[in-house]
Design an enzyme around this catalytic site. Structure first.
Site, PDB file in Angstrom:
ATOM      1  N   SER A 134       0.836  -1.203   0.000  1.00  0.00           N
ATOM      2  CA  SER A 134       0.000   0.000   0.000  1.00  0.00           C
ATOM      3  C   SER A 134       0.870   1.251   0.000  1.00  0.00           C
ATOM      4  O   SER A 134       1.892   1.306   0.700  1.00  0.00           O
ATOM      5  CB  SER A 134      -0.902   0.021   1.231  1.00  0.00           C
ATOM      6  OG  SER A 134      -1.535   1.284   1.340  1.00  0.00           O
ATOM      7  N   TYR A 147      -2.894  -2.180   9.780  1.00  0.00           N
ATOM      8  CA  TYR A 147      -2.854  -2.463   8.339  1.00  0.00           C
ATOM      9  C   TYR A 147      -1.530  -2.015   7.728  1.00  0.00           C
ATOM     10  O   TYR A 147      -0.852  -2.784   7.044  1.00  0.00           O
ATOM     11  CB  TYR A 147      -4.033  -1.741   7.685  1.00  0.00           C
ATOM     12  CG  TYR A 147      -4.023  -1.708   6.175  1.00  0.00           C
ATOM     13  CD1 TYR A 147      -4.345  -2.847   5.428  1.00  0.00           C
ATOM     14  CD2 TYR A 147      -3.737  -0.531   5.480  1.00  0.00           C
ATOM     15  CE1 TYR A 147      -4.367  -2.803   4.038  1.00  0.00           C
ATOM     16  CE2 TYR A 147      -3.759  -0.482   4.100  1.00  0.00           C
ATOM     17  CZ  TYR A 147      -4.072  -1.627   3.381  1.00  0.00           C
ATOM     18  OH  TYR A 147      -4.090  -1.582   2.003  1.00  0.00           O
TER      19      TYR A 147
HETATM   20  P1  NDP Z   1     -11.559  -5.467  -2.322  1.00  0.00           P
HETATM   21  O1  NDP Z   1     -12.088  -5.583  -0.949  1.00  0.00           O
HETATM   22  O2  NDP Z   1     -12.326  -4.687  -3.315  1.00  0.00           O
HETATM   23  O3  NDP Z   1     -11.267  -6.941  -2.876  1.00  0.00           O
HETATM   24  C1  NDP Z   1     -10.564  -7.826  -2.034  1.00  0.00           C
HETATM   25  C2  NDP Z   1     -10.528  -9.210  -2.643  1.00  0.00           C
HETATM   26  O4  NDP Z   1      -9.829 -10.064  -1.730  1.00  0.00           O
HETATM   27  C3  NDP Z   1     -11.910  -9.826  -2.829  1.00  0.00           C
HETATM   28  O5  NDP Z   1     -11.875 -10.731  -3.899  1.00  0.00           O
HETATM   29  C4  NDP Z   1     -12.124 -10.545  -1.510  1.00  0.00           C
HETATM   30  O6  NDP Z   1     -13.111 -11.572  -1.624  1.00  0.00           O
HETATM   31  C5  NDP Z   1     -10.714 -11.120  -1.285  1.00  0.00           C
HETATM   32  N1  NDP Z   1     -10.440 -11.412   0.110  1.00  0.00           N
HETATM   33  C6  NDP Z   1     -10.570 -10.582   1.179  1.00  0.00           C
HETATM   34  N2  NDP Z   1     -10.276 -11.223   2.311  1.00  0.00           N
HETATM   35  C7  NDP Z   1      -9.932 -12.489   1.959  1.00  0.00           C
HETATM   36  C8  NDP Z   1      -9.545 -13.633   2.675  1.00  0.00           C
HETATM   37  N3  NDP Z   1      -9.437 -13.614   4.011  1.00  0.00           N
HETATM   38  N4  NDP Z   1      -9.274 -14.776   1.985  1.00  0.00           N
HETATM   39  C9  NDP Z   1      -9.383 -14.813   0.643  1.00  0.00           C
HETATM   40  N5  NDP Z   1      -9.751 -13.752  -0.104  1.00  0.00           N
HETATM   41  C10 NDP Z   1     -10.031 -12.616   0.554  1.00  0.00           C
HETATM   42  O7  NDP Z   1     -10.070  -4.884  -2.141  1.00  0.00           O
HETATM   43  P2  NDP Z   1      -9.138  -4.002  -3.126  1.00  0.00           P
HETATM   44  O8  NDP Z   1      -9.253  -4.496  -4.503  1.00  0.00           O
HETATM   45  O9  NDP Z   1      -9.346  -2.583  -2.806  1.00  0.00           O
HETATM   46  O10 NDP Z   1      -7.710  -4.356  -2.516  1.00  0.00           O
HETATM   47  C11 NDP Z   1      -6.824  -5.305  -3.112  1.00  0.00           C
HETATM   48  C12 NDP Z   1      -5.467  -5.142  -2.466  1.00  0.00           C
HETATM   49  O11 NDP Z   1      -4.987  -3.810  -2.697  1.00  0.00           O
HETATM   50  C13 NDP Z   1      -5.467  -5.323  -0.950  1.00  0.00           C
HETATM   51  O12 NDP Z   1      -4.302  -6.000  -0.561  1.00  0.00           O
HETATM   52  C14 NDP Z   1      -5.477  -3.905  -0.425  1.00  0.00           C
HETATM   53  O13 NDP Z   1      -4.929  -3.800   0.861  1.00  0.00           O
HETATM   54  C15 NDP Z   1      -4.612  -3.206  -1.472  1.00  0.00           C
HETATM   55  N6  NDP Z   1      -4.797  -1.762  -1.535  1.00  0.00           N
HETATM   56  C16 NDP Z   1      -5.990  -1.227  -1.949  1.00  0.00           C
HETATM   57  C17 NDP Z   1      -6.165   0.157  -2.002  1.00  0.00           C
HETATM   58  C18 NDP Z   1      -7.443   0.798  -2.455  1.00  0.00           C
HETATM   59  O14 NDP Z   1      -7.575   2.048  -2.340  1.00  0.00           O
HETATM   60  N7  NDP Z   1      -8.401   0.057  -3.001  1.00  0.00           N
HETATM   61  C19 NDP Z   1      -5.078   1.072  -1.609  1.00  0.00           C
HETATM   62  C20 NDP Z   1      -3.872   0.396  -1.188  1.00  0.00           C
HETATM   63  C21 NDP Z   1      -3.745  -0.968  -1.162  1.00  0.00           C
HETATM   64  P3  NDP Z   1     -13.959 -12.072  -0.310  1.00  0.00           P
HETATM   65  O15 NDP Z   1     -14.273 -10.867   0.518  1.00  0.00           O
HETATM   66  O16 NDP Z   1     -15.167 -12.744  -0.891  1.00  0.00           O
HETATM   67  O17 NDP Z   1     -13.076 -13.043   0.391  1.00  0.00           O
END
Ligand code: NDP
Length: 247
Positions: A134, A147
């Site tokens: 991040s 986080y």
């Molecule tokens: P979303 O919440 O939109 O998507 C997250 C994805 O991860 C979903 O497919 C979710 O599916 C899956 N997921 C979450 N928890 C678990 C788990 N315990 N086991 C398996 N799958 C899991 O997140 P983003 O696309 O925003 O984020 C993606 C990455 O980018 C993350 O690592 C986030 O920290 C990072 N990031 C995002 C930013 C942003 O502004 N969007 C900024 C900085 C970093 P489900 O919930 O069904 O399990």
């Protein structure tokens, strides 16, 4: 010839947001892709294999690795993307179980999955791993300290793993997104906005004039798993529209 033709990829958290965009981008370049989330929804990109697993546990990581090896025989590309944050009013109000949960999701899930899937890459002397960290790491905002601490650890670990695997032709890099329009990102920012105490959010646009789109991040990931970056390892690529001064 598409640039990932013949490659077999695992992308965690590909049912929406950044992970789904990465899955679509890798599929478009000819890779076979297996993705994972805790439940299958209609937003899992078409054409990707899917396994339901919670990557916060060792059993979940094991299930993903087993499904990938059963489906493809071997894995060439691993994108550790699943992650997310839950804000609290103050750093000192973050309960112990939330610290553990964030470490499991944002740090140990990649560590465990890498341990299961990179030995095969090392043996074949070829492979690419990308860790989604991040751009907020250097800011360390108190409501998200659990986080950002986990994402900082991920970057540090990423560099060390890159050094260990470099002699075997396996590259390991991190991508650090800034504020990106995803379901998870929007939900987190809404929760932050409703917190009555604690530091306020910065709602100004990044210098490049807009928030990120999942495709912006997917493009950076594609570069780092493709042969175009064959001399790049141990790096962190911040993709944030110029928002954070260091990174
Ligand atoms: P979303 O919440 O939109 O998507 C997250 C994805 O991860 C979903 O497919 C979710 O599916 C899956 N997921 C979450 N928890 C678990 C788990 N315990 N086991 C398996 N799958 C899991 O997140 P983003 O696309 O925003 O984020 C993606 C990455 O980018 C993350 O690592 C986030 O920290 C990072 N990031 C995002 C930013 C942003 O502004 N969007 C900024 C900085 C970093 P489900 O919930 O069904 O399990």
């Amino acid at each position: 010839m598409r640039e990932l033709e013949g490659k077999r990829a695992v992308v965690t958290g590909g049912s929406r947001g950044i992970g789904a965009a990465v899955v679509r981008r890798l599929l478009a370049e000819g890779a076979e892709v297996l993705t994972t989330a805790r439940s299958k929804t209609g937003t899992v990109p078409e054409g990707a294999a899917f396994v339901e697993a919670d990557v916060r546990t060792r059993a979940g990581a094991q299930a993903v690795a087993e499904a990938a090896l059963q489906t493809f025989g071997a894995v060439d590309i691993l994108v550790d993307n699943a992650g997310g944050a839950r804000p609290f009013p103050h750093a000192l109000s973050i309960p112990d179980e939330e610290w553990l949960d964030q470490l499991n999701l944002n740090y140990l899930a990649p560590v465990r999955l890498d341990a299961l899937l990179t030995p095969g890459m090392r043996d074949r002397r070829s492979g690419a791993v990308v860790h989604i960290s991040s751009a907020a790491v250097p800011v360390s905002a108190p409501p998200f300290l659990h986080y950002t601490a986990a994402k900082a650890a991920l970057r540090n670990y990423s560099r060390g793993l890159a050094m260990e695997l470099a002699p075997f032709g396996v590259r390991v890099n991190a991508v650090s997104p800034g504020r990106t329009e995803t379901p998870g990102g929007e939900a987190t920012r809404e929760q932050w906005a409703t917190l009555s105490e604690g530091p306020g959010q910065d709602t100004t646009s990044p210098p490049l004039g807009r928030d990120g789109r999942p495709e912006d991040i997917a493009e950076a990931v594609l570069f780092l798993v493709s042969d175009r970056s064959s001399w790049v390892t141990g790096q962190n690529l911040t993709v944030d529209g110029g928002e954070f001064p260091v990174g």
